[in-house]
Design a protein around this motif. Structure first.
Motif, mmCIF file in Angstrom:
data_model
loop_
_atom_site.group_PDB
_atom_site.id
_atom_site.type_symbol
_atom_site.label_atom_id
_atom_site.label_comp_id
_atom_site.label_asym_id
_atom_site.label_seq_id
_atom_site.Cartn_x
_atom_site.Cartn_y
_atom_site.Cartn_z
ATOM 1 N N UNK A 147 -2.933 -7.736 -15.033
ATOM 2 C CA UNK A 147 -4.243 -7.120 -14.835
ATOM 3 C C UNK A 147 -5.055 -7.726 -13.682
ATOM 4 N N UNK A 148 -4.674 -8.913 -13.235
ATOM 5 C CA UNK A 148 -5.449 -9.573 -12.186
ATOM 6 C C UNK A 148 -4.609 -9.791 -10.929
ATOM 7 N N UNK A 149 -3.551 -10.571 -11.061
ATOM 8 C CA UNK A 149 -2.788 -10.988 -9.884
ATOM 9 C C UNK A 149 -2.116 -9.800 -9.204
ATOM 10 N N UNK A 150 -1.358 -9.018 -9.983
ATOM 11 C CA UNK A 150 -0.636 -7.897 -9.366
ATOM 12 C C UNK A 150 -1.567 -6.820 -8.815
ATOM 13 N N UNK A 151 -2.544 -6.311 -9.598
ATOM 14 C CA UNK A 151 -3.431 -5.292 -9.027
ATOM 15 C C UNK A 151 -4.211 -5.791 -7.806
ATOM 16 N N UNK A 152 -4.815 -6.974 -7.922
ATOM 17 C CA UNK A 152 -5.598 -7.493 -6.794
ATOM 18 C C UNK A 152 -4.704 -7.780 -5.594
ATOM 19 N N UNK A 153 -3.513 -8.306 -5.855
ATOM 20 C CA UNK A 153 -2.591 -8.608 -4.757
ATOM 21 C C UNK A 153 -2.131 -7.344 -4.031
ATOM 22 N N UNK A 154 -1.805 -6.301 -4.811
ATOM 23 C CA UNK A 154 -1.358 -5.049 -4.197
ATOM 24 C C UNK A 154 -2.490 -4.424 -3.374
ATOM 25 N N UNK A 155 -3.698 -4.417 -3.939
ATOM 26 C CA UNK A 155 -4.843 -3.861 -3.206
ATOM 27 C C UNK A 155 -5.088 -4.647 -1.921
ATOM 28 N N UNK A 156 -4.988 -5.974 -1.989
ATOM 29 C CA UNK A 156 -5.202 -6.805 -0.799
ATOM 30 C C UNK A 156 -4.162 -6.508 0.276
ATOM 31 N N UNK A 157 -2.898 -6.362 -0.129
ATOM 32 C CA UNK A 157 -1.837 -6.075 0.844
ATOM 33 C C UNK A 157 -2.046 -4.707 1.489
ATOM 34 N N UNK A 158 -2.326 -3.689 0.654
ATOM 35 C CA UNK A 158 -2.517 -2.341 1.197
ATOM 36 C C UNK A 158 -3.729 -2.303 2.120
ATOM 37 N N UNK A 159 -4.821 -2.969 1.710
ATOM 38 C CA UNK A 159 -6.008 -3.008 2.568
ATOM 39 C C UNK A 159 -5.702 -3.699 3.893
ATOM 40 N N UNK A 160 -4.928 -4.787 3.827
ATOM 41 C CA UNK A 160 -4.557 -5.477 5.050
ATOM 42 C C UNK A 160 -3.720 -4.615 5.976
ATOM 43 N N UNK A 161 -2.848 -3.775 5.397
ATOM 44 C CA UNK A 161 -2.024 -2.883 6.225
ATOM 45 C C UNK A 161 -2.843 -1.757 6.841
ATOM 46 N N UNK A 162 -3.926 -1.372 6.189
ATOM 47 C CA UNK A 162 -4.728 -0.269 6.703
ATOM 48 C C UNK A 162 -5.516 -0.648 7.952
ATOM 49 N N UNK A 163 -5.793 -1.932 8.144
ATOM 50 C CA UNK A 163 -6.527 -2.350 9.336
ATOM 51 C C UNK A 163 -5.709 -2.132 10.603
ATOM 52 N N UNK A 164 -4.429 -2.562 10.653
ATOM 53 C CA UNK A 164 -3.618 -2.219 11.835
ATOM 54 C C UNK A 164 -3.454 -0.717 12.008
ATOM 55 N N UNK A 165 -3.388 0.018 10.880
ATOM 56 C CA UNK A 165 -3.287 1.469 10.969
ATOM 57 C C UNK A 165 -4.518 2.065 11.650
ATOM 58 N N UNK A 166 -5.696 1.550 11.275
ATOM 59 C CA UNK A 166 -6.939 2.010 11.912
ATOM 60 C C UNK A 166 -6.941 1.647 13.394
ATOM 61 N N UNK A 167 -6.458 0.461 13.714
ATOM 62 C CA UNK A 167 -6.404 0.055 15.115
ATOM 63 C C UNK A 167 -5.471 0.955 15.907
ATOM 64 N N UNK A 168 -4.376 1.370 15.276
ATOM 65 C CA UNK A 168 -3.447 2.280 15.929
ATOM 66 C C UNK A 168 -4.135 3.598 16.278
ATOM 67 N N UNK A 169 -4.904 4.142 15.335
ATOM 68 C CA UNK A 169 -5.619 5.384 15.602
ATOM 69 C C UNK A 169 -6.668 5.194 16.694
#
Length: 383
Positions: A147-169
């Motif tokens: 309930x804490x480590x996996x959900x927060x970790x997955x959200x953090x990873x996906x959010x981190x990947x979205x920043x380079x995606x935004x930079x690409x656009x």
């Protein structure tokens, strides 16, 4: 294909977002449905958890359309509520799916404080999961990982990947702006060339006319015959200049097809457009070549100004030219004056010119089965 006379303006960013929609939406929907099916213990729970999936899918679809801001607050509220319900009441370890989708799409789109917002998003997911240990008899050790480590970790990873995606656009947008400026620069260079030719024609003539009139004034009372001669020369010179100016205004100058071809290649390559040239090893008729050079010049200008092309193919034959570019939309566009006027002039000089659009491509073709005998083609300026 319908016959028209223009090119489309389809933003590369929009095309990329639509590609994301086609490629990723099925995976998003299937992933969300699987998460609901795994965690829901009743139809009621399934309906509530499904709201989080719906919020994520709606946010993703609006993001691909560039309109996430319109639905972001509502989707974020629904997704957050579903995660709170899933973690605290339904015992769902996958209910964070919606908040992960909506939140990670929203954060990079914010004008500022994006890092702070991303941290807040991860903290909310972690805090909600941690709250389960306070409202249920579950041991803290049983809550931390699912309930804490996996959900927060997955959200953090996906959010981190979205920043380079935004930079690409952002980079794509910058490239599009640079390409548009290059196209406008090409048009400006053509206008400067026209202005320079006009200055060469009229500047010299006006200077000579001024000198001859001054001379005629001095001789008015002493040599009337010389005055008449000077005025006749002025009349002839002004008449010649008027004809030259008309020729320039209608661009009635001979064009060199090879030079126009090289110029088109340079302009396309400068704008980041790949160019392929197919040229038959035959001698192109001189007069037909002048008209084909005019067609190539006008089409090049219109591609640079009105298309979103990434590839242009130019095919030359003994008496014809075909120019095909991508980046054309499916809807019919209004006719451009440049191509319309050129088509009329080509038709009036024993030639045929067609422009067609379809399947994302724009095709301009011209041919002269019989070379014009007494005409010189018009190299109209960019419209």
């Amino acid at each position: 294909m319908p016959e028209i006379s223009d090119h489309s303006e389809v933003q590369p960013q929009a095309r990329l977002r639509r590609l994301n929609l086609v490629m990723m939406l099925p995976a998003v929907v299937i992933g969300g449905l699987v998460a609901v099916a795994v965690d829901a213990h009743s139809w009621g729970q399934g309906a509530i958890l499904g709201l989080g999936v719906v919020a994520g899918v709606v946010a993703f679809e609006r993001w691909t359309a560039g309109q996430l801001q319109r639905v972001a607050p509502a989707c974020l509220l629904v997704a957050a509520a579903v995660w709170v319900y899933g973690a605290l009441m339904a015992g769902s370890t996958t209910a964070f799916f919606g908040i992960m989708m909506v939140g990670t799409l929203m954060v990079p789109e914010l004008p500022r404080h994006r890092a702070l917002a991303a941290t807040g998003l991860v903290a909310f997911v972690a805090a909600t999961g941690l709250a389960r240990a306070m409202v249920t008899p579950d041991a803290l050790s049983d809550v931390l990982l699912p309930y804490v480590v996996l959900p927060a970790g997955i959200v953090a990873v996906v959010a981190g990947l979205m920043f380079p995606n935004k930079r690409f656009y952002d980079v794509v947008a910058d490239l599009e702006v640079a390409r548009a400026r290059e196209a406008e620069l090409a048009v400006a260079r053509e206008r400067i060339r026209f202005a320079s030719d006009l200055h060469d024609i009229q500047g010299h003539t006006l200077h000579v006319v001024k000198l001859k009139i001054a001379l005629a004034q001095k001789l008015l009372h002493s040599d009337i015959g010389r005055v008449e001669s000077e005025l006749r020369e002025v009349y002839t010179l002004v008449g010649d200049t008027i004809n030259q100016t008309k020729d320039l205004a209608h661009a009635q100058r001979r064009l060199n097809l090879s030079a126009e071809l090289e110029n088109a290649k340079n302009l396309f390559e400068a704008a980041g457009i790949r160019v392929d040239v197919d040229r038959e090893s035959v001698e192109i008729d001189a007069r037909a070549g002048e008209w084909l050079g005019q067609v190539l010049r006008e089409t090049t200008t219109n591609i640079l100004r009105h298309a979103q092309a990434t590839h242009v193919r130019i095919s030359l034959s003994e008496s014809g030219i075909i120019i095909v570019n991508d980046g054309a939309q499916e809807t019919q566009l209004p006719e451009l004056r440049g191509l319309a006027a050129l088509r009329e002039r080509v038709a009036g000089n024993c030639g045929e010119m067609t422009v067609t659009q379809g399947h994302g491509k724009f095709r301009t073709a011209a041919s002269f089965p019989r070379a014009p005998a007494d005409t010189v083609p018009s190299s109209g300026r960019a419209r």
